[in-house]
Design a protein around this motif. Sequence first.
Motif, PDB file in Angstrom:
ATOM      1  N   PRO A   5       5.483  13.065  -1.498  1.00  0.00           N
ATOM      2  CA  PRO A   5       4.766  11.798  -1.323  1.00  0.00           C
ATOM      3  C   PRO A   5       5.467  10.616  -1.993  1.00  0.00           C
ATOM      4  O   PRO A   5       5.473   9.504  -1.453  1.00  0.00           O
ATOM      5  CB  PRO A   5       3.393  12.037  -1.950  1.00  0.00           C
ATOM      6  CG  PRO A   5       3.265  13.502  -2.095  1.00  0.00           C
ATOM      7  CD  PRO A   5       4.647  14.067  -2.149  1.00  0.00           C
ATOM      8  N   ASP A  23       6.728   7.260  -0.027  1.00  0.00           N
ATOM      9  CA  ASP A  23       6.367   5.899  -0.428  1.00  0.00           C
ATOM     10  C   ASP A  23       7.615   5.064  -0.734  1.00  0.00           C
ATOM     11  O   ASP A  23       7.701   3.904  -0.346  1.00  0.00           O
ATOM     12  CB  ASP A  23       5.443   5.925  -1.652  1.00  0.00           C
ATOM     13  CG  ASP A  23       4.074   6.488  -1.341  1.00  0.00           C
ATOM     14  OD1 ASP A  23       3.674   6.492  -0.149  1.00  0.00           O
ATOM     15  OD2 ASP A  23       3.392   6.932  -2.279  1.00  0.00           O
ATOM     16  N   GLU A  58       0.832  -1.199   0.000  1.00  0.00           N
ATOM     17  CA  GLU A  58       0.000   0.000   0.000  1.00  0.00           C
ATOM     18  C   GLU A  58       0.869   1.252   0.000  1.00  0.00           C
ATOM     19  O   GLU A  58       2.000   1.238   0.464  1.00  0.00           O
ATOM     20  CB  GLU A  58      -0.887   0.030   1.248  1.00  0.00           C
ATOM     21  CG  GLU A  58      -1.801  -1.167   1.387  1.00  0.00           C
ATOM     22  CD  GLU A  58      -2.482  -1.199   2.743  1.00  0.00           C
ATOM     23  OE1 GLU A  58      -3.650  -0.791   2.806  1.00  0.00           O
ATOM     24  OE2 GLU A  58      -1.834  -1.621   3.713  1.00  0.00           O
ATOM     25  N   SER A  59       0.315   2.328  -0.470  1.00  0.00           N
ATOM     26  CA  SER A  59       0.996   3.613  -0.476  1.00  0.00           C
ATOM     27  C   SER A  59       0.867   4.259   0.906  1.00  0.00           C
ATOM     28  O   SER A  59      -0.240   4.508   1.383  1.00  0.00           O
ATOM     29  CB  SER A  59       0.361   4.518  -1.541  1.00  0.00           C
ATOM     30  OG  SER A  59       0.732   5.852  -1.342  1.00  0.00           O
ATOM     31  N   SER A 116       1.681   7.289   1.664  1.00  0.00           N
ATOM     32  CA  SER A 116       1.130   8.642   1.514  1.00  0.00           C
ATOM     33  C   SER A 116      -0.386   8.608   1.334  1.00  0.00           C
ATOM     34  O   SER A 116      -1.098   9.456   1.887  1.00  0.00           O
ATOM     35  CB  SER A 116       1.808   9.381   0.362  1.00  0.00           C
ATOM     36  OG  SER A 116       1.605   8.712  -0.862  1.00  0.00           O
ATOM     37  N   GLU A 117      -0.912   7.637   0.593  1.00  0.00           N
ATOM     38  CA  GLU A 117      -2.360   7.543   0.418  1.00  0.00           C
ATOM     39  C   GLU A 117      -3.049   7.161   1.719  1.00  0.00           C
ATOM     40  O   GLU A 117      -4.137   7.675   2.028  1.00  0.00           O
ATOM     41  CB  GLU A 117      -2.701   6.547  -0.694  1.00  0.00           C
ATOM     42  CG  GLU A 117      -2.357   7.060  -2.068  1.00  0.00           C
ATOM     43  CD  GLU A 117      -2.650   6.070  -3.171  1.00  0.00           C
ATOM     44  OE1 GLU A 117      -3.352   5.063  -2.925  1.00  0.00           O
ATOM     45  OE2 GLU A 117      -2.163   6.295  -4.297  1.00  0.00           O
ATOM     46  N   GLU A 118      -2.448   6.268   2.494  1.00  0.00           N
ATOM     47  CA  GLU A 118      -3.026   5.895   3.789  1.00  0.00           C
ATOM     48  C   GLU A 118      -3.027   7.090   4.735  1.00  0.00           C
ATOM     49  O   GLU A 118      -3.988   7.315   5.477  1.00  0.00           O
ATOM     50  CB  GLU A 118      -2.259   4.718   4.400  1.00  0.00           C
ATOM     51  CG  GLU A 118      -2.813   4.278   5.739  1.00  0.00           C
ATOM     52  CD  GLU A 118      -4.256   3.788   5.683  1.00  0.00           C
ATOM     53  OE1 GLU A 118      -4.965   3.949   6.710  1.00  0.00           O
ATOM     54  OE2 GLU A 118      -4.691   3.246   4.664  1.00  0.00           O
ATOM     55  N   PRO A 164     -10.488  13.734   0.740  1.00  0.00           N
ATOM     56  CA  PRO A 164      -9.054  13.962   0.553  1.00  0.00           C
ATOM     57  C   PRO A 164      -8.732  15.214  -0.264  1.00  0.00           C
ATOM     58  O   PRO A 164      -7.764  15.922   0.034  1.00  0.00           O
ATOM     59  CB  PRO A 164      -8.591  12.689  -0.157  1.00  0.00           C
ATOM     60  CG  PRO A 164      -9.522  11.639   0.347  1.00  0.00           C
ATOM     61  CD  PRO A 164     -10.861  12.346   0.462  1.00  0.00           C
ATOM     62  N   ILE A 211      -3.189  10.298   3.882  1.00  0.00           N
ATOM     63  CA  ILE A 211      -4.250  11.208   3.429  1.00  0.00           C
ATOM     64  C   ILE A 211      -5.621  10.674   3.845  1.00  0.00           C
ATOM     65  O   ILE A 211      -6.474  11.432   4.323  1.00  0.00           O
ATOM     66  CB  ILE A 211      -4.185  11.399   1.899  1.00  0.00           C
ATOM     67  CG1 ILE A 211      -2.910  12.143   1.503  1.00  0.00           C
ATOM     68  CG2 ILE A 211      -5.414  12.119   1.373  1.00  0.00           C
ATOM     69  CD1 ILE A 211      -2.819  13.556   2.027  1.00  0.00           C
ATOM     70  N   SER A 212      -5.848   9.387   3.695  1.00  0.00           N
ATOM     71  CA  SER A 212      -7.129   8.785   4.093  1.00  0.00           C
ATOM     72  C   SER A 212      -7.376   8.955   5.588  1.00  0.00           C
ATOM     73  O   SER A 212      -8.491   9.259   6.014  1.00  0.00           O
ATOM     74  CB  SER A 212      -7.162   7.302   3.741  1.00  0.00           C
ATOM     75  OG  SER A 212      -7.121   7.119   2.361  1.00  0.00           O
TER      76      SER A 212
END
Length: 103
Positions: free
Chosen positions: A52, A56, A22-23, A25-27, A40, A29-30
């Motif tokens: 980001p 990652d 998983e990313s 940075s995306e986690e 987001p 932001i979530s």
Amino acid sequence: MTNDSNTENSTTYQTTCNPEEESVSEELISAVAALNDAEPAELAVLSNFIDPEALDALFGPRSSGIPRTTDGQVQFKYDSYTVQVETDGTITLHEPESATSEN
């Protein structure tokens, strides 16, 4: 996501992800979006605080696909949060009490 502690000076939230799949940075932001009950796209742009892709790459597998075997962490400010990301995918968000009381 868990609310790990609520001290006099800050509130701490924690979540985890698998940086090999998983990313980070995306986690992140979530997690911040969930904490702020926001989409987001409504949040501050992460790249204004940290790269980001570099975040990652730091925690994800090497370009050869081999998982990283080192322990480490990175800490930075993102909007009103102090963020700490650890090698195992633990993401800890510290929010100062003044920001908590404004929400």
